[in-house]
Every structure is written in C-alpha cells, then in structure tokens.
Enzyme design. Structure first.
Site, PDB file in Angstrom:
ATOM      1  N   GLU A  31       0.819  -1.223   0.000  1.00  0.00           N
ATOM      2  CA  GLU A  31       0.000   0.000   0.000  1.00  0.00           C
ATOM      3  C   GLU A  31       0.850   1.269   0.000  1.00  0.00           C
ATOM      4  OE1 GLU A  31      -1.486   1.826   3.462  1.00  0.00           O
ATOM      5  OE2 GLU A  31      -1.139   0.077   4.725  1.00  0.00           O
ATOM      6  N   LYS A  90      -3.788  -1.964  14.167  1.00  0.00           N
ATOM      7  CA  LYS A  90      -3.053  -0.934  14.894  1.00  0.00           C
ATOM      8  C   LYS A  90      -3.556  -0.864  16.334  1.00  0.00           C
ATOM      9  CE  LYS A  90      -4.126   1.503  11.582  1.00  0.00           C
ATOM     10  NZ  LYS A  90      -4.643   2.676  10.885  1.00  0.00           N
TER      11      LYS A  90
HETATM   12  N1  PSU Z   1      -0.925   0.916   9.430  1.00  0.00           N
HETATM   13  C1  PSU Z   1       0.232   1.602   9.589  1.00  0.00           C
HETATM   14  N2  PSU Z   1       0.330   2.820   9.024  1.00  0.00           N
HETATM   15  C2  PSU Z   1      -0.695   3.350   8.278  1.00  0.00           C
HETATM   16  C3  PSU Z   1      -1.906   2.604   8.090  1.00  0.00           C
HETATM   17  C4  PSU Z   1      -1.961   1.403   8.698  1.00  0.00           C
HETATM   18  O1  PSU Z   1       1.152   1.133  10.244  1.00  0.00           O
HETATM   19  O2  PSU Z   1      -0.540   4.439   7.753  1.00  0.00           O
HETATM   20  C5  PSU Z   1      -3.011   3.135   7.215  1.00  0.00           C
HETATM   21  C6  PSU Z   1      -3.503   2.021   6.275  1.00  0.00           C
HETATM   22  O3  PSU Z   1      -3.479   2.530   4.961  1.00  0.00           O
HETATM   23  C7  PSU Z   1      -4.924   1.752   6.713  1.00  0.00           C
HETATM   24  C8  PSU Z   1      -5.332   3.114   7.149  1.00  0.00           C
HETATM   25  O4  PSU Z   1      -5.723   1.241   5.675  1.00  0.00           O
HETATM   26  O5  PSU Z   1      -4.187   3.567   7.889  1.00  0.00           O
HETATM   27  C9  PSU Z   1      -6.596   3.067   7.978  1.00  0.00           C
HETATM   28  O6  PSU Z   1      -7.158   4.330   8.038  1.00  0.00           O
HETATM   29  P1  PSU Z   1      -8.624   4.521   8.639  1.00  0.00           P
HETATM   30  O7  PSU Z   1      -8.478   4.135  10.091  1.00  0.00           O
HETATM   31  O8  PSU Z   1      -8.923   5.987   8.431  1.00  0.00           O
HETATM   32  O9  PSU Z   1      -9.549   3.640   7.864  1.00  0.00           O
END
Ligand code: PSU
Ligand code: MN
Length: 301
Positions: A25, A159
């Site tokens: 990603e 996370k």
């Molecule tokens: N995990 C990480 N760093 C990130 C992300 C995940 O260690 O930057 C990113 C991924 O792209 C994930 C996004 O899909 O955060 C999730 O964002 P949200 O909680 O707004 O859906």
C-alpha cells in the site's frame, strides 16, 4: 482489462506467467511515516519481497489511473509530495475522475490488487474498529473490504490505537478468518503480545497458502487476516505503548481530530513522543510482513 488500471510491465509479466506477486500500500508511505524514512522503508519492503522470490507491486493513484507497481521516482513522489489524498474506497471515484494523486489505504489497495489479479498484500497494520466507536461509529472501510474482496492481508495485527477486541468481533461477524503466525496470541502491532487469544494459528507459509486456496476454492469470498508478530528484537512493550496511545488519543480529542485524519494524527503523535522508537518498530514489522507475504505467495502457485 479495466481501462483505469496501469500495471507496470514487470508486474504484468509476472501475473501473466503465474509468478508470485505481493501488493503493497501507499498510505503508509504518504501518511503513515515521515520523509525520508517512508521512502527508505518502501524500498526495503520491495527488496524483502524480491529476496523471497516474489515481485512487489506497490499501489497508488495518479493522473486518473490505478498504478500497480511504482518506479523509484514514483515512490519518491508519493513519499515527498505534501498534497497526496488518503484514498479509502469512498474517495476512489473522486480522485480518479479529477486526476488527483492519491495514496491507497488497505481497503483501496486490496480492491486494486484484486482488479489486477493479485492474491496477497502486505502492510503494517490494518484499520479496524476505533476505541469509542460505539459513539463515533468510526469503523475502517478496511474491514468491510476484507469481507468481500479475495485478497489476503499480512499485517502485524490491527493498529493498537484501535479497539482490538471489537475489531476481532467485527471480523468474526464478517466471516474473515484471523490467523496468527507462529503463536497462540493475537499480535499487538508494536508489540508481539496483545493479551488476546488468536482465533486460529498456523506455523508455516505452506499451511497459510493451503488455507487461502481452500477458502477460495470453497467459494467463500473475502480476505484472510494473517497476523504476524513484530520481530521480538524490535518490539516496544505493550504497557509502554499504551501510555503513549492514551496521550495521543487525548491530544486528538482536544484538537478535535475526526474521520480520516485520526489515524495519521495518532501515528505521527506516537512516533514523535517515543523518539522514533515506535517508528523503528513500525518499519521492522512492515518488512517482516512483506517477507511472510512473499513466502506465502511463492507457496500458493
Ligand atoms: N498501518 C500503519 N500505518 C498506516 C496505516 C496502517 O502502520 O498508515 C493506514 C492504512 O493505509 C490503513 C489506514 O488502511 O491507515 C486506515 O485508516 P482509517 O483508520 O482511516 O480507515
Ligand atoms: Mn475511520
């Protein structure tokens, strides 16, 4: 082929010849880590995939196209440029029709990987159910995407800024198998431990490949979350991280950060307040995940 897809020749050739390919990603590059560590990490992650015998395909959006496989110049662009849109599924038609450059989240990367015919994807941690979601309804589109798209995700858990138990409940409801690699406990992202038992455990890439092939041959649609613990030499103890996470959440509340801004805000706050310790763990775990994804991709053919 979908006219919005632009697949790098090396990746297209690998897919055509049924060689292993691992999707990666770009949100983690543009919004998850500071420059230049983000670009250095992206390059190390691609190298780790190659070392295991697979081809890396980092995914992003530019000039109205979904790019599958980025050049080093493009990686640099997505790492350095300030106005890169964080593209979750709902943003996709907007940024593509307007030609805005976008970094893809887990959800969007999965969807584009699936359009290209890639079966496995490595990241840091997926999105999930946020703490306090019973009031905010903040549940990442990563989860709904995992319910419907046939691309496996290798991550170091979800996370730890999230509510891990609620996220696991949601994954169960959506029928998404959750496998911990080599341990009984569900990993806690910055730490290998979370105190929560994993629904399932597998111990080799071959067993994982077998499970993926079985799921999809059964006609069961959707992803599998392969939770790979951070290497123990790089982990930050969960109790220590928890203090930083609580501080970060309080700061986010005070600054009234909401919606798509919350995840980048928390990651940045935590990296700054752990003197980069969390960032080093984050880098190590992404590389570790890329390795495992590549080994599984090799076994899947
Ligand atoms: N995990 C990480 N760093 C990130 C992300 C995940 O260690 O930057 C990113 C991924 O792209 C994930 C996004 O899909 O955060 C999730 O964002 P949200 O909680 O707004 O859906
Ligand atoms: Mn959200």
């Amino acid at each position: 082929m979908n006219s919005f897809l632009s697949i790098q020749p090396e990746v297209a050739k690998a897919l055509k010849n049924n060689q292993p390919v691992v999707a990666l990603e770009s949100t983690i590059i543009s919004h998850g880590m500071p420059y230049p560590k983000n670009v250095e990490t992206a390059l190390m992650v691609e190298a780790a995939v190659r070392k295991e015998g697979a081809i890396p395909a980092t995914i992003a959006i530019k000039d109205g196209k979904c790019l599958v496989g980025l050049s080093n110049d493009e990686l640099e662009f997505f790492g350095k440029e300030k106005n890169i849109w964080k593209v979750s599924l709902r943003d996709m038609p907007y940024v593509i029709s307007k030609g805005i450059p976008g970094a893809t989240t887990v959800a969007t990367t999965m969807r584009i990987a699936s359009m290209a015919g890639i079966k496995i994807f490595a990241t840091g941690g997926t999105g999930g159910v946020h703490r306090g979601a019973e009031n905010t309804m903040d549940i990442s589109a990563d989860l709904t995407e995992m319910a419907q798209t046939n691309v496996a995700v290798v991550a170091a858990g979800v996370k730890s800024i999230l509510d891990i138990e609620l996220t696991l409940e949601y994954l169960e409801t959506m029928g998404i198998p959750v496998i911990s690699f080599g341990q009984d406990e569900f990993p806690g992202f910055y730490s290998g431990k979370s105190g929560i038992k994993s629904p399932m455990r597998l111990d080799s890439p071959k067993e994982i490949a077998n499970l993926l092939n079985t799921k999809w041959q059964l006609g069961l649609n959707g992803s599998v979350l392969i939770a790979n613990p951070v290497p123990s030499s790089e982990e930050v103890p969960a109790e220590e991280m928890e203090l930083h996470i609580k501080d970060a959440l309080a700061a986010a509340g005070k600054a009234m950060i909401k919606g798509k801004e919350i995840t980048p805000f928390l990651l940045k706050y935590i990296a700054e307040h752990t003197h980069g310790e969390s960032l080093e763990a984050n880098i190590a775990l992404v590389i570790n995940n890329a390795k495992l994804a590549a080994s599984v991709a090799v076994e899947m053919r």
